[in-house]
Every structure is written in C-alpha cells, then in structure tokens.
Design a protein around this motif. Structure first.
Motif, PDB file in Angstrom:
ATOM      1  N   THR A  53       0.864  -1.172   0.000  1.00  0.00           N
ATOM      2  CA  THR A  53       0.000   0.000   0.000  1.00  0.00           C
ATOM      3  C   THR A  53       0.903   1.226   0.000  1.00  0.00           C
ATOM      4  O   THR A  53       1.813   1.324   0.814  1.00  0.00           O
ATOM      5  CB  THR A  53      -0.900   0.010   1.244  1.00  0.00           C
ATOM      6  N   THR A  54       0.651   2.130  -0.945  1.00  0.00           N
ATOM      7  CA  THR A  54       1.504   3.323  -1.058  1.00  0.00           C
ATOM      8  C   THR A  54       0.640   4.571  -1.218  1.00  0.00           C
ATOM      9  O   THR A  54      -0.534   4.489  -1.604  1.00  0.00           O
ATOM     10  CB  THR A  54       2.445   3.215  -2.277  1.00  0.00           C
ATOM     11  N   ARG A  68      -4.263   6.862  -1.836  1.00  0.00           N
ATOM     12  CA  ARG A  68      -3.708   5.684  -1.176  1.00  0.00           C
ATOM     13  C   ARG A  68      -4.043   4.507  -2.092  1.00  0.00           C
ATOM     14  O   ARG A  68      -5.203   4.174  -2.294  1.00  0.00           O
ATOM     15  CB  ARG A  68      -4.327   5.471   0.194  1.00  0.00           C
ATOM     16  N   MET A  69      -3.007   3.868  -2.632  1.00  0.00           N
ATOM     17  CA  MET A  69      -3.172   2.778  -3.587  1.00  0.00           C
ATOM     18  C   MET A  69      -2.757   1.459  -2.934  1.00  0.00           C
ATOM     19  O   MET A  69      -1.745   1.391  -2.247  1.00  0.00           O
ATOM     20  CB  MET A  69      -2.309   3.009  -4.822  1.00  0.00           C
TER      21      MET A  69
END
Length: 98
Positions: A53-54, A68-69
C-alpha cells in the motif's frame, strides 16, 4: 480290414473334432465400460511480488490529489503431475450388441 478301420476311426473321432466350437458357448457374467480418467495435478503457489500500500501524488486536469493505492500480491502457480491419465474398467449394465 484297413479299409473298414479307417472310416470307423474317423466316425468315432468326429464328435470330438466338431463339437468344441459348439461346446464353448459361454454366457455373459458381467459387463464393463472403458472409462478415461484425466491426469491429476498438484499446484503450488510461489510469491513473485508481495502486496503493498503506497501513497501516490497525481496531478492532472487541474486536480491535485494524494491517493492511497493498494497493490495485491502476485503469485506464480506451478503444476506438478501426480498421476498421468489412464483407463479404468467400470462395471456397467450389459447392452445387447457385438
């Protein structure tokens, strides 16, 4: 005497020579179907890339946002042959035919 003995011997042996074909009439006891069983495989998964998660900054068409991906894990699946395909004889109802 030889002329009489030879035909008499042939007549005496005739039932033993001609009857085996008639004497071996069998009967159906059980019937089977030939069925193909597909090969059996065992699969294993190996992780290629872990999940992550980045936060990503995107700027486009006048909109600036931080997203937030979440990226799911990537796995590689490997197949291992356990048992090759084969035929089995399965009991079946008898059908009239050949």
């Amino acid at each position: 005497m030889k002329k009489i003995a030879l035909p008499a011997l042939a007549l005496a042996l005739a039932p033993f020579i001609a009857t085996p074909a008639a004497a071996w009439k069998g009967h159906v006891v059980e019937c089977f179907d030939k069925v193909y069983v597909a090969p059996e495989y065992r699969t294993t998964k190996h992780m290629v890339k872990a999940a992550k998660t980045t936060l990503e900054y995107r700027n486009g068409k006048g909109v600036e946002q931080v997203y937030r991906m979440h990226y799911p894990a990537i796995y590689e699946e490997k197949k291992h042959l356990v048992r090759p395909g084969h035929y089995v004889m399965r009991p079946a109802p008898c059908r009239k035919g050949h």
